[in-house]
Design a protein around this motif. Sequence first.
Motif, mmCIF file in Angstrom:
data_model
loop_
_atom_site.group_PDB
_atom_site.id
_atom_site.type_symbol
_atom_site.label_atom_id
_atom_site.label_comp_id
_atom_site.label_asym_id
_atom_site.label_seq_id
_atom_site.Cartn_x
_atom_site.Cartn_y
_atom_site.Cartn_z
ATOM 1 N N ILE A 25 0.791 -1.039 0.002
ATOM 2 C CA ILE A 25 0.203 -0.026 0.037
ATOM 3 C C ILE A 25 0.741 1.479 0.066
ATOM 4 O O ILE A 25 0.446 2.198 -0.689
ATOM 5 C CB ILE A 25 -0.988 -0.120 1.319
ATOM 6 N N GLU A 26 1.966 1.221 0.871
ATOM 7 C CA GLU A 26 2.737 2.491 0.820
ATOM 8 C C GLU A 26 3.449 2.553 -0.457
ATOM 9 O O GLU A 26 3.471 3.691 -0.818
ATOM 10 C CB GLU A 26 3.888 2.317 2.060
ATOM 11 N N THR A 27 3.629 1.730 -1.224
ATOM 12 C CA THR A 27 4.693 1.741 -2.405
ATOM 13 C C THR A 27 3.530 2.540 -3.486
ATOM 14 O O THR A 27 3.855 3.294 -4.216
ATOM 15 C CB THR A 27 5.052 0.530 -2.909
ATOM 16 N N ALA A 28 2.187 1.806 -3.406
ATOM 17 C CA ALA A 28 1.480 2.205 -4.323
ATOM 18 C C ALA A 28 0.994 3.682 -3.850
ATOM 19 O O ALA A 28 0.861 4.735 -5.050
ATOM 20 C CB ALA A 28 0.262 1.412 -4.300
ATOM 21 N N ARG A 29 0.865 4.091 -2.874
ATOM 22 C CA ARG A 29 0.628 5.446 -2.375
ATOM 23 C C ARG A 29 1.516 6.513 -2.594
ATOM 24 O O ARG A 29 1.327 7.547 -3.268
ATOM 25 C CB ARG A 29 0.410 5.392 -0.786
ATOM 26 N N ALA A 30 2.781 6.116 -2.616
ATOM 27 C CA ALA A 30 3.921 6.997 -2.829
ATOM 28 C C ALA A 30 3.951 7.157 -4.583
ATOM 29 O O ALA A 30 4.217 8.254 -4.923
ATOM 30 C CB ALA A 30 5.054 6.555 -2.423
ATOM 31 N N LEU A 31 4.128 6.109 -5.057
ATOM 32 C CA LEU A 31 3.864 6.444 -6.464
ATOM 33 C C LEU A 31 2.709 6.895 -7.115
ATOM 34 O O LEU A 31 2.848 8.016 -8.242
ATOM 35 C CB LEU A 31 4.287 4.816 -7.284
ATOM 36 N N SER A 32 1.803 6.790 -6.811
ATOM 37 C CA SER A 32 0.622 7.429 -7.171
ATOM 38 C C SER A 32 0.447 8.934 -6.829
ATOM 39 O O SER A 32 0.340 9.753 -7.831
ATOM 40 C CB SER A 32 -0.839 6.661 -6.380
ATOM 41 N N ALA A 33 1.048 9.282 -5.804
ATOM 42 C CA ALA A 33 1.379 10.708 -5.548
ATOM 43 C C ALA A 33 2.348 11.384 -6.498
ATOM 44 O O ALA A 33 2.206 12.524 -7.137
ATOM 45 C CB ALA A 33 1.854 10.665 -4.096
ATOM 46 N N ARG A 34 3.291 10.568 -6.913
ATOM 47 C CA ARG A 34 4.263 11.119 -7.968
ATOM 48 C C ARG A 34 3.399 11.350 -9.205
ATOM 49 O O ARG A 34 3.789 12.264 -10.118
ATOM 50 C CB ARG A 34 5.256 10.154 -8.014
ATOM 51 N N TYR A 35 2.330 10.647 -9.673
ATOM 52 C CA TYR A 35 1.587 10.759 -10.933
ATOM 53 C C TYR A 35 0.591 11.863 -10.738
ATOM 54 O O TYR A 35 -0.254 12.003 -11.568
ATOM 55 C CB TYR A 35 1.293 9.499 -11.246
ATOM 56 N N GLY A 36 0.347 12.291 -9.519
ATOM 57 C CA GLY A 36 -0.500 13.320 -9.151
ATOM 58 C C GLY A 36 -1.893 12.797 -8.703
ATOM 59 O O GLY A 36 -3.091 13.453 -8.656
ATOM 60 N N LYS A 103 -7.865 12.932 -9.891
ATOM 61 C CA LYS A 103 -7.040 11.935 -9.885
ATOM 62 C C LYS A 103 -7.248 11.348 -8.601
ATOM 63 O O LYS A 103 -6.444 11.758 -7.597
ATOM 64 C CB LYS A 103 -5.703 12.151 -10.207
ATOM 65 N N ALA A 104 -7.640 9.904 -7.996
ATOM 66 C CA ALA A 104 -7.836 9.599 -6.872
ATOM 67 C C ALA A 104 -7.204 8.031 -6.866
ATOM 68 O O ALA A 104 -7.217 7.342 -7.734
ATOM 69 C CB ALA A 104 -9.384 9.322 -6.589
ATOM 70 N N PHE A 105 -6.482 7.919 -5.642
ATOM 71 C CA PHE A 105 -6.043 6.754 -5.152
ATOM 72 C C PHE A 105 -6.658 6.148 -4.014
ATOM 73 O O PHE A 105 -7.128 7.309 -3.312
ATOM 74 C CB PHE A 105 -4.611 7.055 -4.843
ATOM 75 N N TYR A 106 -6.963 5.041 -3.856
ATOM 76 C CA TYR A 106 -7.602 4.546 -2.631
ATOM 77 C C TYR A 106 -7.000 3.233 -2.359
ATOM 78 O O TYR A 106 -6.432 2.443 -3.100
ATOM 79 C CB TYR A 106 -8.901 4.421 -2.895
ATOM 80 N N ALA A 107 -7.106 2.792 -1.186
ATOM 81 C CA ALA A 107 -6.688 1.580 -0.395
ATOM 82 C C ALA A 107 -7.459 1.273 0.388
ATOM 83 O O ALA A 107 -8.026 1.887 1.511
ATOM 84 C CB ALA A 107 -5.229 1.583 -0.103
ATOM 85 N N GLY A 108 -8.274 -0.224 0.673
ATOM 86 C CA GLY A 108 -8.909 -0.578 1.765
ATOM 87 C C GLY A 108 -9.679 -2.016 1.327
ATOM 88 O O GLY A 108 -9.563 -2.454 0.480
ATOM 89 N N PRO A 109 -10.491 -2.240 2.563
ATOM 90 C CA PRO A 109 -10.961 -3.660 2.641
ATOM 91 C C PRO A 109 -12.065 -3.597 1.463
ATOM 92 O O PRO A 109 -12.778 -2.373 1.457
ATOM 93 C CB PRO A 109 -11.458 -3.883 3.906
ATOM 94 N N MET A 110 -12.345 -4.565 0.941
ATOM 95 C CA MET A 110 -13.821 -4.800 -0.166
ATOM 96 C C MET A 110 -14.394 -6.353 0.588
ATOM 97 O O MET A 110 -13.640 -6.925 1.095
ATOM 98 C CB MET A 110 -13.196 -4.826 -1.470
ATOM 99 N N PHE A 111 -15.705 -6.457 -0.022
ATOM 100 C CA PHE A 111 -16.081 -7.472 0.577
ATOM 101 C C PHE A 111 -17.081 -8.492 -0.447
ATOM 102 O O PHE A 111 -17.663 -7.659 -1.217
ATOM 103 C CB PHE A 111 -17.157 -7.036 1.707
ATOM 104 N N ARG A 112 -16.796 -9.712 -0.836
ATOM 105 C CA ARG A 112 -17.582 -10.319 -1.782
ATOM 106 C C ARG A 112 -17.887 -11.681 -1.062
ATOM 107 O O ARG A 112 -16.896 -12.412 -0.448
ATOM 108 C CB ARG A 112 -16.779 -10.485 -3.143
#
Length: 414
Positions: A25-36, A103-112
């Motif tokens: 999640i941290e890796t994705a969050r940081a790179l997403s920020a770099r892309y705006g 431009k939104a990034f998100y992370a969290g639980p999903m349910f199926r």
Amino acid sequence: MSTLQPARGTRDLLPDEARRHHHVIETARALSARYGFAEWVTPIFEFTEVFSRTLGETSDVVTKEMYSFTDRGGEQVTLRPEGTAGICRAVISNGLTQSLPVKAFYAGPMFRYERPQKGRYRQFHQIGVELIGAAEPVADAEAIALGWDILAALGVAADTVLEINTLGDGESRTAYRAALVAYFTAHEAALSEDSRARLARNPMRILDSKDEGDRALVAKAPLIGGFLTPAASAFYDGVKRALAGFGVPFVENPRIVRGLDYYCHTAFEFTTTRLGAQGTVMAGGRYDGLIAGMGGPETPGVGWAAGVERLAMLMADPPREEAPIAVVPVGEEAEAHALAVLIGLRKAGLRAEMAYRGNVKRRMQRADRIGARFAVLLGSDEIARGEATVRDLASGTQAAVGLTALAGWIKDHR
RNA sequence: GCGGGCGUAGCUCAGCUGGUAGAGCGCCAGGUUGUGGUCUUGGAUGUCGCGGGUUCGAGCCCCGUCGCUCGCCCCA
């Protein structure tokens, strides 16, 4: 074995695994920020219609996989099965269709509510991005490029392949669907039972059937390419050109389809062969009709979601945390002094721990168990001299260090 | 929802054609009352998933049930 178990399809993430998730999640969050892309946090449950209206009334997610219930106020609510619908609802709710692109990034639980298996859980976690308000093919390519960067940063890019396809615009898709239905109806007798059902419900799904007989038929089935309008064809070319521009390698796979109804144009998947039947690690596409379908203004969008569990299984071990310092008082009288030393080390920014009980031997064992780099021993001798005995637990060597210089000495020697 | 495999100690597992449960790791204690990791000696583990049945006797056989797991469907 205890009868006190977590509910089916849920599980506890103990530190080793939680660290892996966190790193994804941290890796994705940081790179997403770099892309705006900025992080959005939307509710974990929504009114049921947020999902039922957008995911398509016939999709499996809606018909049998949603965790839905009536709350005490009589409202029908659903635990989110995916992230896109919530973000789009939030764009409309907050009037952000006036300030596009978003431009939104998100992370969290999903349910199926599904049968659990390898890399698939009832409560699982996704990271994802949504790029809303950009109708240009470069937007698709940029979202994909970000996904590629994240996979590369996690060290799993070498094990994954990017496959892309186009579903065309509405006109292309209608024409293609009709051609597919005509083709498969003509060969209906040869289709598997599952695929005969799909023929009525979701004919494009037959294209990625795993049945061997189906595959033989699919190989000769008409391709979307022949049905694309000039505009849809030009869009797809634009995406491929932009992907090349971003330096992202891909292969075209005309059999990629989408389970969720709102997709159009670009569809893509990063897949791996290392996760059994759950080979899709990151998937997404363009959903130009979604926001209008929810009651907002006509607004284009493109995005993807990735399974954190699947990425966590694929990636190498996450970077190790800084090893702690163990403070070891020798004798009860030394405890108060040791506590002061402990506080000082923490104030200096070091990770430091002191066992709550035990003689020196036990505390040294404890130091070893927590993976400590140094043990700081404090007895009456040391205290009298204003020093500590610092033992390097890797080499076994010891040194006397003045208390005032302790934190600095450790930082220099670790 | 459908099919296959598996449930024995905290973990990984062994347990013969039914005769009342074991190993390794881990854990606890000693060898070392100011020194861990290595070594060594000793110790504690358990409703054999649960319920029923067959049997003089069931971890083992039969039925049911729950859970886990892999696959199908679908999907991240």
